[in-house]
Enzyme design. Structure first.
Site, PDB file in Angstrom:
ATOM      1  N   LYS A   1     -40.845  47.182   9.957  1.00  0.00           N
ATOM      2  CA  LYS A   1     -41.953  47.089  10.927  1.00  0.00           C
ATOM      3  C   LYS A   1     -42.318  48.476  11.468  1.00  0.00           C
ATOM      4  O   LYS A   1     -43.480  48.868  11.454  1.00  0.00           O
ATOM      5  CB  LYS A   1     -41.572  46.154  12.092  1.00  0.00           C
ATOM      6  CG  LYS A   1     -41.225  44.732  11.653  1.00  0.00           C
ATOM      7  CD  LYS A   1     -40.869  43.826  12.834  1.00  0.00           C
ATOM      8  CE  LYS A   1     -39.598  44.186  13.576  1.00  0.00           C
ATOM      9  NZ  LYS A   1     -38.351  44.039  12.795  1.00  0.00           N
TER      10      LYS A   1
ATOM     11  N   ARG B   1     -28.210  54.337  16.984  1.00  0.00           N
ATOM     12  CA  ARG B   1     -28.435  53.046  17.636  1.00  0.00           C
ATOM     13  C   ARG B   1     -27.146  52.238  17.628  1.00  0.00           C
ATOM     14  O   ARG B   1     -26.578  51.964  16.566  1.00  0.00           O
ATOM     15  CB  ARG B   1     -29.539  52.267  16.894  1.00  0.00           C
ATOM     16  CG  ARG B   1     -30.933  52.657  17.322  1.00  0.00           C
ATOM     17  CD  ARG B   1     -32.009  51.929  16.525  1.00  0.00           C
ATOM     18  NE  ARG B   1     -31.970  50.469  16.643  1.00  0.00           N
ATOM     19  CZ  ARG B   1     -32.933  49.680  16.183  1.00  0.00           C
ATOM     20  NH1 ARG B   1     -34.011  50.209  15.602  1.00  0.00           N
ATOM     21  NH2 ARG B   1     -32.830  48.379  16.311  1.00  0.00           N
TER      22      ARG B   1
ATOM     23  N   ARG C   1     -27.975  40.060  15.052  1.00  0.00           N
ATOM     24  CA  ARG C   1     -29.434  40.205  15.186  1.00  0.00           C
ATOM     25  C   ARG C   1     -30.152  39.220  14.265  1.00  0.00           C
ATOM     26  O   ARG C   1     -31.207  38.684  14.608  1.00  0.00           O
ATOM     27  CB  ARG C   1     -29.858  41.645  14.868  1.00  0.00           C
ATOM     28  CG  ARG C   1     -29.488  42.619  15.994  1.00  0.00           C
ATOM     29  CD  ARG C   1     -29.331  44.046  15.536  1.00  0.00           C
ATOM     30  NE  ARG C   1     -30.564  44.655  15.070  1.00  0.00           N
ATOM     31  CZ  ARG C   1     -30.622  45.859  14.474  1.00  0.00           C
ATOM     32  NH1 ARG C   1     -29.515  46.576  14.313  1.00  0.00           N
ATOM     33  NH2 ARG C   1     -31.767  46.345  14.067  1.00  0.00           N
TER      34      ARG C   1
HETATM   35  P1  AP5 Z   1     -37.607  50.034  10.087  1.00  0.00           P
HETATM   36  O1  AP5 Z   1     -38.991  50.442   9.775  1.00  0.00           O
HETATM   37  O2  AP5 Z   1     -36.888  50.690  11.201  1.00  0.00           O
HETATM   38  O3  AP5 Z   1     -37.557  48.449  10.252  1.00  0.00           O
HETATM   39  P2  AP5 Z   1     -37.803  47.562  11.522  1.00  0.00           P
HETATM   40  O4  AP5 Z   1     -38.304  46.264  11.026  1.00  0.00           O
HETATM   41  O5  AP5 Z   1     -38.617  48.289  12.521  1.00  0.00           O
HETATM   42  O6  AP5 Z   1     -36.276  47.425  11.988  1.00  0.00           O
HETATM   43  P3  AP5 Z   1     -35.628  47.479  13.410  1.00  0.00           P
HETATM   44  O7  AP5 Z   1     -34.166  47.733  13.253  1.00  0.00           O
HETATM   45  O8  AP5 Z   1     -36.413  48.324  14.346  1.00  0.00           O
HETATM   46  O9  AP5 Z   1     -35.794  45.995  13.793  1.00  0.00           O
HETATM   47  P4  AP5 Z   1     -35.282  45.197  14.937  1.00  0.00           P
HETATM   48  O10 AP5 Z   1     -36.301  44.154  15.014  1.00  0.00           O
HETATM   49  O11 AP5 Z   1     -33.892  44.740  14.793  1.00  0.00           O
HETATM   50  O12 AP5 Z   1     -35.211  46.250  16.172  1.00  0.00           O
HETATM   51  P5  AP5 Z   1     -36.117  46.490  17.434  1.00  0.00           P
HETATM   52  O13 AP5 Z   1     -36.070  47.916  17.732  1.00  0.00           O
HETATM   53  O14 AP5 Z   1     -37.410  45.811  17.316  1.00  0.00           O
HETATM   54  O15 AP5 Z   1     -36.763  50.178   8.729  1.00  0.00           O
HETATM   55  C1  AP5 Z   1     -35.377  49.933   8.704  1.00  0.00           C
HETATM   56  C2  AP5 Z   1     -34.694  50.940   7.788  1.00  0.00           C
HETATM   57  O16 AP5 Z   1     -35.106  50.716   6.446  1.00  0.00           O
HETATM   58  C3  AP5 Z   1     -35.045  52.405   8.090  1.00  0.00           C
HETATM   59  O17 AP5 Z   1     -33.943  53.212   7.866  1.00  0.00           O
HETATM   60  C4  AP5 Z   1     -36.186  52.711   7.088  1.00  0.00           C
HETATM   61  O18 AP5 Z   1     -36.236  54.052   6.762  1.00  0.00           O
HETATM   62  C5  AP5 Z   1     -35.770  51.841   5.913  1.00  0.00           C
HETATM   63  N1  AP5 Z   1     -36.929  51.351   5.141  1.00  0.00           N
HETATM   64  C6  AP5 Z   1     -38.137  50.970   5.627  1.00  0.00           C
HETATM   65  N2  AP5 Z   1     -38.948  50.549   4.633  1.00  0.00           N
HETATM   66  C7  AP5 Z   1     -38.211  50.654   3.487  1.00  0.00           C
HETATM   67  C8  AP5 Z   1     -38.492  50.363   2.109  1.00  0.00           C
HETATM   68  N3  AP5 Z   1     -39.675  49.883   1.727  1.00  0.00           N
HETATM   69  N4  AP5 Z   1     -37.505  50.574   1.227  1.00  0.00           N
HETATM   70  C9  AP5 Z   1     -36.292  51.064   1.615  1.00  0.00           C
HETATM   71  N5  AP5 Z   1     -35.972  51.374   2.880  1.00  0.00           N
HETATM   72  C10 AP5 Z   1     -36.918  51.165   3.816  1.00  0.00           C
HETATM   73  O19 AP5 Z   1     -35.278  45.706  18.558  1.00  0.00           O
HETATM   74  C11 AP5 Z   1     -34.000  46.164  18.947  1.00  0.00           C
HETATM   75  C12 AP5 Z   1     -33.456  45.269  20.040  1.00  0.00           C
HETATM   76  O20 AP5 Z   1     -34.295  45.374  21.206  1.00  0.00           O
HETATM   77  C13 AP5 Z   1     -33.393  43.780  19.740  1.00  0.00           C
HETATM   78  O21 AP5 Z   1     -32.237  43.423  19.015  1.00  0.00           O
HETATM   79  C14 AP5 Z   1     -33.398  43.197  21.143  1.00  0.00           C
HETATM   80  O22 AP5 Z   1     -32.146  43.338  21.756  1.00  0.00           O
HETATM   81  C15 AP5 Z   1     -34.385  44.118  21.853  1.00  0.00           C
HETATM   82  N6  AP5 Z   1     -35.765  43.624  21.740  1.00  0.00           N
HETATM   83  C16 AP5 Z   1     -36.815  44.242  21.120  1.00  0.00           C
HETATM   84  N7  AP5 Z   1     -37.917  43.498  21.206  1.00  0.00           N
HETATM   85  C17 AP5 Z   1     -37.570  42.377  21.879  1.00  0.00           C
HETATM   86  C18 AP5 Z   1     -38.270  41.197  22.257  1.00  0.00           C
HETATM   87  N8  AP5 Z   1     -39.568  41.031  21.944  1.00  0.00           N
HETATM   88  N9  AP5 Z   1     -37.596  40.244  22.935  1.00  0.00           N
HETATM   89  C19 AP5 Z   1     -36.301  40.404  23.284  1.00  0.00           C
HETATM   90  N10 AP5 Z   1     -35.565  41.471  22.934  1.00  0.00           N
HETATM   91  C20 AP5 Z   1     -36.197  42.455  22.244  1.00  0.00           C
HETATM   92 MG    MG Z   2     -38.332  48.865  14.546  1.00  0.00          MG
END
Ligand code: AP5
Ligand code: MG
Length: 192
Positions: free
Chosen positions: A14, A134, A146
């Site tokens: 994302k 992280r 997660r």
């Molecule tokens: P990346 O682009 O970082 O993926 P992402 O989907 O953004 O993953 P996140 O880890 O950010 O998702 P998440 O939903 O768990 O975390 P968030 O910060 O939202 O890519 C991932 C990796 O893969 C990277 O290393 C990238 O380089 C690699 N990659 C990307 N594309 C690729 C490809 N095509 N091929 C190979 N490699 C690739 O949330 C964190 C925490 O915050 C949650 O757990 C929760 O505690 C809290 N939180 C956030 N939002 C909410 C909400 N709405 N409600 C409640 N709690 C929330």
């Molecule tokens: Mg993210």
């Protein structure tokens, strides 16, 4: 106004894809995960509240998250549209978002999901954990928690948006460029 929800499991790409799409479509990118991490690193009240949930890989409570998101939207009155990344993640958040946008004469145009198998995603996150700093990337138990949170609380949103005729998905496996193309093609079709 084009408001898009970028949807997908942890590690689905994302954030990576939002970086391209926000420029291409001139959208304000709002990642609730990035906002929480910013607050944690600045030791704000919100950061202190959110940290224990995030470190365990649990979702942060809805009230806190919804309020933070709304404030972020309010900060951008000139926006041509928003790209929501990691929000909504529960039905309550989706309902709150719909009501909030409706109050401003706006709506969600589409939800675009990145699809990928859990095992591929766990590998990506473990790899990123070596450099991301992280806490929730560090051990596989937290990473898998997660996914449990996603399956229990976030997956029902697929039906929520399907019922509104707004759910679209693309294959999230491939090169970053290939996936940007798939997402852009989908968004272009929606925009007409
Ligand atoms: P990346 O682009 O970082 O993926 P992402 O989907 O953004 O993953 P996140 O880890 O950010 O998702 P998440 O939903 O768990 O975390 P968030 O910060 O939202 O890519 C991932 C990796 O893969 C990277 O290393 C990238 O380089 C690699 N990659 C990307 N594309 C690729 C490809 N095509 N091929 C190979 N490699 C690739 O949330 C964190 C925490 O915050 C949650 O757990 C929760 O505690 C809290 N939180 C956030 N939002 C909410 C909400 N709405 N409600 C409640 N709690 C929330
Ligand atoms: Mg993210």
């Amino acid at each position: 106004m084009t408001n898009i929800v970028l949807f997908g499991k942890p590690g689905a790409g994302k954030g990576t894809q939002a970086a391209f799409l926000k420029d291409k479509y001139n959208l304000v990118h709002i990642s609730t995960g990035d906002l929480f991490r910013y607050n944690i690193s600045n030791a704000t009240k919100l950061g202190k509240l959110a940290q224990s949930y995030i470190d365990r890989g649990d979702l942060v409570p809805d009230e806190v998250t919804i309020q933070m998101l709304q404030e972020e939207v309010e900060k951008n009155p000139e926006a041509e549209g928003f790209l929501f990344d990691g929000f909504p993640r529960t039905i309550a958040q989706a309902e709150a978002l719909d009501a909030f946008l409706e109050g401003k004469g706006m709506s969600i145009r589409a939800t675009v999901a990145l699809e990928a198998d859990d095992e591929v995603l766990v590998k990506r996150i473990v790899e990123r954990g070596k450099v991301s700093g992280r806490a929730d990337d560090q051990d596989e138990t937290k990473i898998r928690n997660r996914f449990v949170e996603y399956n229990e609380k976030t997956a029902p949103l697929m039906d929520y948006y399907k019922k509104q005729g707004k759910y679209h998905s693309v294959d999230g496996i491939g090169t970053i460029e290939e996936i940007t193309k798939r997402l852009s093609d989908t968004i272009d079709t929606i925009k007409g």
